[in-house]
Write a protein that holds these residues in place. Structure first.
Motif, mmCIF file in Angstrom:
data_model
loop_
_atom_site.group_PDB
_atom_site.id
_atom_site.type_symbol
_atom_site.label_atom_id
_atom_site.label_comp_id
_atom_site.label_asym_id
_atom_site.label_seq_id
_atom_site.Cartn_x
_atom_site.Cartn_y
_atom_site.Cartn_z
ATOM 1 N N ASP A 309 28.384 33.407 43.099
ATOM 2 C CA ASP A 309 29.290 33.469 43.479
ATOM 3 C C ASP A 309 29.243 34.436 44.834
ATOM 4 N N GLY A 310 29.954 34.772 45.433
ATOM 5 C CA GLY A 310 29.935 35.388 46.379
ATOM 6 C C GLY A 310 29.842 37.076 46.419
ATOM 7 N N ASP A 311 31.503 37.117 45.028
ATOM 8 C CA ASP A 311 31.803 38.865 45.065
ATOM 9 C C ASP A 311 29.893 39.305 43.893
ATOM 10 N N GLU A 312 29.336 38.399 43.575
ATOM 11 C CA GLU A 312 28.135 39.048 42.311
ATOM 12 C C GLU A 312 27.066 39.336 44.195
ATOM 13 N N VAL A 313 27.270 38.386 44.904
ATOM 14 C CA VAL A 313 25.578 38.305 45.898
ATOM 15 C C VAL A 313 26.542 40.153 46.896
ATOM 16 N N THR A 314 28.017 39.556 46.836
ATOM 17 C CA THR A 314 28.640 41.140 48.259
ATOM 18 C C THR A 314 28.286 42.503 47.175
ATOM 19 N N ASN A 315 28.509 42.185 45.230
ATOM 20 C CA ASN A 315 28.497 43.499 44.905
ATOM 21 C C ASN A 315 26.454 43.915 44.860
ATOM 22 N N PHE A 316 26.097 42.916 44.753
ATOM 23 C CA PHE A 316 24.522 43.354 44.716
ATOM 24 C C PHE A 316 23.991 44.369 46.136
ATOM 25 N N LEU A 317 24.854 43.394 47.022
ATOM 26 C CA LEU A 317 24.150 44.294 48.061
ATOM 27 C C LEU A 317 24.696 45.751 48.336
ATOM 28 N N LEU A 318 26.040 45.597 47.971
ATOM 29 C CA LEU A 318 26.569 47.502 47.735
ATOM 30 C C LEU A 318 25.836 48.083 46.490
ATOM 31 N N GLU A 319 24.713 47.655 45.479
ATOM 32 C CA GLU A 319 24.573 48.583 44.750
ATOM 33 C C GLU A 319 23.003 49.026 45.936
ATOM 34 N N LYS A 320 22.526 48.934 47.240
ATOM 35 C CA LYS A 320 21.811 48.671 48.128
ATOM 36 C C LYS A 320 22.513 49.077 49.315
ATOM 37 N N GLY A 321 23.093 49.847 48.939
ATOM 38 C CA GLY A 321 24.315 50.556 49.930
ATOM 39 C C GLY A 321 24.356 50.125 51.893
ATOM 40 N N ILE A 322 24.417 48.106 51.220
ATOM 41 C CA ILE A 322 25.402 48.081 52.510
ATOM 42 C C ILE A 322 26.958 46.593 51.888
ATOM 43 N N VAL A 324 28.955 44.396 53.006
ATOM 44 C CA VAL A 324 29.324 42.937 53.921
ATOM 45 C C VAL A 324 30.953 42.827 52.636
ATOM 46 N N ARG A 325 31.497 41.584 53.734
ATOM 47 C CA ARG A 325 32.566 41.056 52.964
ATOM 48 C C ARG A 325 32.260 39.786 51.991
ATOM 49 N N SER A 326 33.427 39.882 51.017
ATOM 50 C CA SER A 326 32.920 38.260 50.208
ATOM 51 C C SER A 326 33.022 36.971 50.512
ATOM 52 N N GLY A 327 33.330 36.031 51.287
ATOM 53 C CA GLY A 327 33.749 35.189 51.130
ATOM 54 C C GLY A 327 34.788 34.669 50.039
ATOM 55 N N LYS A 328 34.450 34.686 48.887
ATOM 56 C CA LYS A 328 35.836 34.941 47.834
ATOM 57 C C LYS A 328 37.277 35.151 48.286
ATOM 58 N N GLN A 329 36.899 36.106 49.411
ATOM 59 C CA GLN A 329 38.416 36.724 49.829
ATOM 60 C C GLN A 329 38.662 35.915 51.075
ATOM 61 N N LEU A 330 38.036 35.031 51.554
ATOM 62 C CA LEU A 330 38.023 34.705 53.000
ATOM 63 C C LEU A 330 38.011 32.904 52.821
ATOM 64 N N GLY A 331 38.622 32.272 51.515
ATOM 65 C CA GLY A 331 38.710 31.244 51.551
ATOM 66 C C GLY A 331 36.796 30.108 51.651
ATOM 67 N N PHE A 332 35.941 30.721 51.073
ATOM 68 C CA PHE A 332 34.659 30.351 51.487
ATOM 69 C C PHE A 332 34.303 31.304 49.752
ATOM 70 N N PRO A 333 34.400 30.942 48.545
ATOM 71 C CA PRO A 333 33.518 31.674 47.266
ATOM 72 C C PRO A 333 32.365 31.902 46.968
ATOM 73 N N THR A 334 31.445 30.682 47.863
ATOM 74 C CA THR A 334 29.680 30.745 47.555
ATOM 75 C C THR A 334 29.128 31.543 49.007
ATOM 76 N N CYS A 335 30.576 32.282 48.929
ATOM 77 C CA CYS A 335 29.194 32.830 50.861
ATOM 78 C C CYS A 335 29.693 34.133 50.781
ATOM 79 N N VAL A 336 29.250 34.860 51.345
ATOM 80 C CA VAL A 336 29.117 35.835 52.150
ATOM 81 C C VAL A 336 29.452 36.340 54.106
ATOM 82 N N ARG A 337 29.857 37.055 54.190
ATOM 83 C CA ARG A 337 30.243 37.251 55.556
ATOM 84 C C ARG A 337 30.060 39.134 56.415
ATOM 85 N N ILE A 338 28.269 39.202 57.011
ATOM 86 C CA ILE A 338 27.851 39.762 57.516
ATOM 87 C C ILE A 338 28.261 39.874 58.942
#
Length: 364
Positions: A309-322, A324-338
């Protein structure tokens, strides 16, 4: 209120989180923002003196023709100054094109997923949107051609594509454009053109295809995102038509001054290109080593498929102060754009991704 019916289908554009926004909730780490494809190296040193010399005449309207910026850009690109239109970022140019050509009973052809504002503005104008799925992140030009009919007014080609970063070589573009009816307007969105490793001179296409427009921006490699200056290159006839739909004084005086200074410093552009390319390669190697799929990008960002889940990856990185853009918002639900940042920022991202992979494998 008597809203247009299509307004009920639309939502406001959701940009990546700002550093200030994240700081209010996440204070354990220093914050780095790698969600909006901004230039981590800033902008040319030639810009600062120009802005400091500004006379402070804020009560005077800017030059509606952007005369100096027009002349400097035309000189660099070797085009007629009358082949250029300047806008408040390329977002406004997309809006102007849509307002001028799309209406009920007409259709527009776009890839999907791609930059959201093509569809957004077409819906706002009441046109039909024909979305053609990407093939492994790349435009399916043959199916896009098949979707064109007598009611098609605009075809959008984002190149490099956002969010995948994939690039269509000039030879393939020429073959595609040769088959497009010459009364259909084709927009080649080249916001990330300066990051492409082996770009063709797409401006040469305008000689054979007067129905084509190339759009570019000062927001990406030039590092002037906050000043909002974009531009389009096309035939003189098309520019004259679109100028009638352009709001007067749409580019501000500081934006024009900064862009003119920035475009004079092509050494800065080359330096940013080289650093970005080197850091992009590190993401490719890292993804390969860690079993992750990464789309081969010609932009200043990478799209990585975590099969999670792209949101889960994004939120994990956010907890590290990073950020990024979840692919869920971009049409790629299991991806992250960095966005590709500074070397030390990218290393921090990769270390955090390793932690995510380790935790998820432990947790099953």
């Amino acid at each position: 209120m008597k809203w247009k019916e299509q307004m009920h289908q639309l939502h406001a554009y959701q940009p990546g989180k700002s550093i200030a926004e994240v700081k209010t909730h996440h204070t354990r780490h220093s914050i780095i923002k790698l969600a909006s494809n901004e230039n981590p190296y800033g902008y040319s040193l030639k810009v600062d003196p120009v802005l400091k010399e500004f006379g402070g005449t804020l009560n005077i309207y800017p030059d509606g023709k952007a005369s100096k910026l027009r002349a400097d850009t035309a000189s660099l690109l070797e085009v007629d100054p009358n082949q250029l239109i300047f806008t408040n970022g390329t977002d406004e140019l997309i809006q102007i094109i849509s307002r001028s050509l799309i209406q009920p009973g007409k259709n527009t052809v776009v890839a999907t997923p791609t930059f959201s504002q093509y569809k957004h503005n077409a819906v706002l104008e009441g046109g039909e949107v024909r979305e053609i799925p990407l093939i492994d992140g790349i435009h399916d030009l043959d199916r896009m051609l098949s979707a064109i009919d007598e009611n098609t007014t605009v075809v959008w080609v984002c190149n490099p594509n956002n969010p995948t970063g994939t690039y269509i070589a000039i030879e393939k573009l020429w073959t595609f454009l040769k088959k497009v009816p010459n009364d259909v307007f084709v927009v080649l969105d080249e916001a990330y053109f300066e990051y492409v490793e082996q770009p063709g001179n797409t401006i040469e296409l305008l000689e054979d295809f007067p129905n084509v427009m190339i759009t570019r921006t000062f927001s990406k490699i030039y590092g002037l995102a906050s000043l909002r200056v974009g531009y389009g290159i096309s035939s003189v006839d098309i520019i004259q038509k679109l100028e009638a739909a352009r709001p007067p004084f749409n580019t501000n005086v500081l934006g024009q001054m900064a862009a003119a200074a920035a475009i004079s410093d092509q050494e800065f552009v080359k330096e940013c290109f080289q650093k970005n390319a080197a850091e992009r390669e590190k993401y490719y190697a890292f993804s390969l080593d860690n079993g992750l799929k990464v789309y081969l990008s010609e932009g200043n960002f990478v799209l990585i498929d975590f099969k999670w889940d792209g949101d889960e990856v994004t939120n994990f990185l956010l907890e590290k102060g990073i950020i990024v853009r979840s692919g869920k918002q971009l049409g790629f639900p299991t991806c992250v754009r960095i966005t590709i940042g500074l070397a030390e920022q990218n290393e921090r991202v990769r270390e955090a991704i390793k932690e995510f992979i380790k935790e998820r494998s432990i947790n099953g």
